[in-house]
Design a protein around this motif. Structure first.
Motif, PDB file in Angstrom:
ATOM      1  N   ARG A 153      -3.657  -4.726 -11.027  1.00 29.78           N
ATOM      2  CA  ARG A 153      -4.125  -6.089 -10.760  1.00 29.78           C
ATOM      3  C   ARG A 153      -5.377  -6.064  -9.901  1.00 29.78           C
ATOM      4  N   CYS A 154      -6.316  -6.931 -10.242  1.00 30.99           N
ATOM      5  CA  CYS A 154      -7.500  -7.153  -9.425  1.00 30.99           C
ATOM      6  C   CYS A 154      -7.767  -8.654  -9.404  1.00 30.99           C
ATOM      7  N   ASP A 155      -7.955  -9.218  -8.234  1.00 32.67           N
ATOM      8  CA  ASP A 155      -8.246 -10.642  -8.121  1.00 32.67           C
ATOM      9  C   ASP A 155      -9.745 -10.879  -7.983  1.00 32.67           C
ATOM     10  N   ALA A 156     -10.161 -12.109  -8.271  1.00 31.84           N
ATOM     11  CA  ALA A 156     -11.586 -12.420  -8.322  1.00 31.84           C
ATOM     12  C   ALA A 156     -12.270 -12.281  -6.972  1.00 31.84           C
ATOM     13  N   ARG A 157     -11.532 -12.440  -5.887  1.00 26.17           N
ATOM     14  CA  ARG A 157     -12.126 -12.377  -4.556  1.00 26.17           C
ATOM     15  C   ARG A 157     -11.972 -11.003  -3.920  1.00 26.17           C
ATOM     16  N   CYS A 158     -11.729  -9.997  -4.709  1.00 21.59           N
ATOM     17  CA  CYS A 158     -11.490  -8.656  -4.181  1.00 21.59           C
ATOM     18  C   CYS A 158     -12.595  -7.692  -4.609  1.00 21.59           C
ATOM     19  N   ILE A 159     -12.826  -6.705  -3.788  1.00 19.88           N
ATOM     20  CA  ILE A 159     -13.729  -5.603  -4.089  1.00 19.88           C
ATOM     21  C   ILE A 159     -12.925  -4.317  -3.985  1.00 19.88           C
ATOM     22  N   LEU A 160     -12.748  -3.625  -5.092  1.00 23.97           N
ATOM     23  CA  LEU A 160     -11.985  -2.387  -5.102  1.00 23.97           C
ATOM     24  C   LEU A 160     -12.868  -1.233  -4.631  1.00 23.97           C
ATOM     25  N   PRO A 161     -12.361  -0.359  -3.763  1.00 27.75           N
ATOM     26  CA  PRO A 161     -13.126   0.837  -3.423  1.00 27.75           C
ATOM     27  C   PRO A 161     -13.218   1.758  -4.634  1.00 27.75           C
ATOM     28  N   PRO A 162     -14.203   2.649  -4.689  1.00 23.27           N
ATOM     29  CA  PRO A 162     -14.395   3.475  -5.894  1.00 23.27           C
ATOM     30  C   PRO A 162     -13.202   4.330  -6.283  1.00 23.27           C
ATOM     31  N   ASN A 163     -12.368   4.720  -5.318  1.00 21.14           N
ATOM     32  CA  ASN A 163     -11.232   5.585  -5.643  1.00 21.14           C
ATOM     33  C   ASN A 163      -9.934   4.809  -5.804  1.00 21.14           C
ATOM     34  N   TYR A 164     -10.013   3.476  -5.920  1.00 22.49           N
ATOM     35  CA  TYR A 164      -8.804   2.649  -5.926  1.00 22.49           C
ATOM     36  C   TYR A 164      -7.858   3.019  -7.074  1.00 22.49           C
ATOM     37  N   VAL A 165      -8.371   3.000  -8.292  1.00 30.59           N
ATOM     38  CA  VAL A 165      -7.505   3.267  -9.444  1.00 30.59           C
ATOM     39  C   VAL A 165      -6.972   4.695  -9.383  1.00 30.59           C
ATOM     40  N   ARG A 166      -7.841   5.626  -9.043  1.00 35.62           N
ATOM     41  CA  ARG A 166      -7.421   7.027  -8.995  1.00 35.62           C
ATOM     42  C   ARG A 166      -6.301   7.241  -7.982  1.00 35.62           C
ATOM     43  N   ARG A 167      -6.466   6.681  -6.797  1.00 42.91           N
ATOM     44  CA  ARG A 167      -5.448   6.833  -5.761  1.00 42.91           C
ATOM     45  C   ARG A 167      -4.162   6.094  -6.132  1.00 42.91           C
ATOM     46  N   ALA A 168      -4.281   4.888  -6.656  1.00 45.62           N
ATOM     47  CA  ALA A 168      -3.097   4.093  -6.984  1.00 45.62           C
ATOM     48  C   ALA A 168      -2.274   4.747  -8.096  1.00 45.62           C
ATOM     49  N   VAL A 169      -2.949   5.250  -9.133  1.00 48.51           N
ATOM     50  CA  VAL A 169      -2.230   5.915 -10.222  1.00 48.51           C
ATOM     51  C   VAL A 169      -1.557   7.184  -9.713  1.00 48.51           C
ATOM     52  N   ALA A 170      -2.254   7.936  -8.864  1.00 47.66           N
ATOM     53  CA  ALA A 170      -1.666   9.145  -8.293  1.00 47.66           C
ATOM     54  C   ALA A 170      -0.423   8.814  -7.487  1.00 47.66           C
ATOM     55  N   THR A 171      -0.481   7.744  -6.703  1.00 44.65           N
ATOM     56  CA  THR A 171       0.670   7.356  -5.885  1.00 44.65           C
ATOM     57  C   THR A 171       1.811   6.858  -6.764  1.00 44.65           C
ATOM     58  N   LEU A 172       1.483   6.120  -7.809  1.00 46.25           N
ATOM     59  CA  LEU A 172       2.513   5.647  -8.735  1.00 46.25           C
ATOM     60  C   LEU A 172       3.263   6.819  -9.358  1.00 46.25           C
ATOM     61  N   GLU A 173       2.524   7.830  -9.801  1.00 50.46           N
ATOM     62  CA  GLU A 173       3.156   8.977 -10.433  1.00 50.46           C
ATOM     63  C   GLU A 173       3.869   9.868  -9.415  1.00 50.46           C
ATOM     64  N   ARG A 174       3.296   9.980  -8.222  1.00 42.68           N
ATOM     65  CA  ARG A 174       3.896  10.849  -7.203  1.00 42.68           C
ATOM     66  C   ARG A 174       5.206  10.290  -6.679  1.00 42.68           C
ATOM     67  N   THR A 175       5.294   8.956  -6.521  1.00 43.48           N
ATOM     68  CA  THR A 175       6.468   8.359  -5.889  1.00 43.48           C
ATOM     69  C   THR A 175       7.517   7.867  -6.881  1.00 43.48           C
ATOM     70  N   GLY A 176       7.094   7.578  -8.122  1.00 43.88           N
ATOM     71  CA  GLY A 176       8.016   6.985  -9.067  1.00 43.88           C
ATOM     72  C   GLY A 176       8.394   5.559  -8.699  1.00 43.88           C
ATOM     73  N   ALA A 177       7.598   4.909  -7.854  1.00 43.74           N
ATOM     74  CA  ALA A 177       7.900   3.552  -7.401  1.00 43.74           C
ATOM     75  C   ALA A 177       7.734   2.545  -8.532  1.00 43.74           C
ATOM     76  N   ALA A 178       8.402   1.401  -8.391  1.00 38.83           N
ATOM     77  CA  ALA A 178       8.257   0.320  -9.362  1.00 38.83           C
ATOM     78  C   ALA A 178       6.930  -0.392  -9.199  1.00 38.83           C
ATOM     79  N   CYS A 179       6.433  -0.432  -7.973  1.00 39.34           N
ATOM     80  CA  CYS A 179       5.159  -1.106  -7.677  1.00 39.34           C
ATOM     81  C   CYS A 179       4.480  -0.346  -6.558  1.00 39.34           C
TER      82      CYS A 179
END
Length: 391
Positions: A153-179
């Motif tokens: 998710r990205c909202d219109a009033r947000c600025i994602l840092p360049p590594n946002y997707v990379r870090r978030a996907v890594a954390t999702l896979e590393r933790t097995g979390a639902a969110c």
């Protein structure tokens, strides 16, 4: 009216038909138009760790074993945000993620301005109609129209840092979390929005929410924005479209009720641009309080003590006004004086810590946030949103 400095956008680096609704059985995948899919050129991605700051954040697990980052879909609910959305989309295109990135925008605008801005400047993005205009409905429509299994998710009033997707996907896979999600960092560009940003992160404005106060990595009640797998959202029926606000907290609650984990990674930080005028801030926080109360009536066990602070304040101030009306002035003045003193101390502390004279505007900003949230909470009782059945 906000000043021109407040409404200026940050520096910048044909709707499709709907697919299956969230929560239904899977339908055959349909590839979006070529312009809706974007991938950094191979030469730009490079192949050495020293070309990627934070290379340790790369995804782990099956996708890392085969050397291919999983594709992701960025879902963006937006309405009449032609001034803010371009900066958000530019930050998506600036991601240093090595996998494919798809951008799907659910457009709930009243006019064509935002869609025209997106089509002219960001042909990589795909626009779909969101006639309801609501955030939850827009997210569900964007997820249904998206192609990939990892949803960001990205909202219109947000600025994602360049590594946002990379870090978030890594954390999702590393933790097995639902969110998975991170911290919100409010950033202002004029005196008023800087004051609101300070108010949102001060103890009296953050409200104890960990996605604002920070803390160690681990399970939490909710996060800012969010990253999920498609199967996770489909299993619980997606976002509750009967809630016009608080849809993120409500979704996180249902995930946790089903045994899932909502994971806060404080290394993930997103810049957020506050509202540009006092009236807009009041309207925003009134809606926050109003729909929080609706959500709590549906899920009373989700209540946190911090969520009663603003409603209790408003109730107490109403009592003080009643006492003043019958001539008990000294007792009536106690709560307002203590409250205003606390706001003043917070203003002085933040102004001194940040060395920013915009802190002088913190007092009205904090007062507006408290009173609007509390008033919205009490005014919510006539609201009778249709209770939906979720899986």
């Amino acid at each position: 009216m906000p000043s021109r400095a407040c409404i200026a956008p940050w520096p910048q680096p044909t709707p499709n038909g709907q697919r299956r609704p969230i929560g239904t059985s899977s339908a055959p995948s349909r590839s979006p138009p070529t312009s809706a899919r974007w991938r950094r050129p191979l030469a730009a991605r490079g192949s050495h760790a020293d070309q990627h700051p934070g290379a340790a954040d790369r995804p782990t697990g099956a996708s890392a074993n085969i050397g291919v980052a999983p594709p992701v879909s960025i879902v963006v609910p937006a309405r009449d945000e032609e001034a803010m959305l371009p900066a958000a989309l530019a930050s998506v295109l600036a991601q240093n993620y090595e996998g494919e990135i798809e951008i799907v925008i659910a457009d709930g605008s009243h006019g064509p301005g935002m869609a025209e801005a997106v089509r002219s400047r960001f042909p990589q993005a795909r626009l779909i109609a969101n006639p309801d205009g609501g955030i939850a409905a827009g997210l569900n429509r964007a997820v249904a129209a998206a192609t990939h299994d990892i949803l960001v998710r990205c909202d219109a009033r947000c600025i994602l840092p360049p590594n946002y997707v990379r870090r978030a996907v890594a954390t999702l896979e590393r933790t097995g979390a639902a969110c998975v999600g991170g911290l919100q960092r409010p950033v202002g560009i004029c005196p008023f929005t800087r004051a609101v940003a300070m108010a949102m992160t001060a103890p009296l404005g953050a409200g104890g929410a960990r996605y604002r106060t920070g803390g160690p990595e681990g399970p939490t009640d909710t996060v800012f924005l969010g990253v999920w797998r498609r199967v996770t959202l489909e299993a619980i029926g997606g976002f509750d479209t009967t809630l016009l606000r608080n849809e993120d907290y409500e979704l996180a609650w249902r995930l946790r009720e089903r045994g899932g984990t909502v994971w806060l990674d404080p290394a993930i930080t997103v810049d957020y641009r506050p509202r540009e005028s006092l009236a807009a801030l009041v309207a925003q926080y009134f809606e926050y309080g109003r729909w929080k109360a609706v959500m709590l009536r549906r899920h009373p066990r989700s209540l946190r003590t911090r969520q009663l602070a603003a409603p209790a304040l408003v109730l107490g101030l109403a009592g003080s006004a009643a006492l003043a009306a019958v001539g008990i002035a000294q007792v009536a003045a106690m709560l307002p004086v203590v409250w205003l003193a606390a706001l003043s101390v917070s203003m002085v502390v933040e102004g001194w810590r940040r060395r920013d004279p915009a802190a002088l505007l913190m007092l009205p900003a904090l007062a507006a946030m408290h009173l609007a949230w509390g008033a919205g909470f009490w005014c919510s009782w006539p609201v009778r949103g249709r209770r939906r059945t979720v899986a």
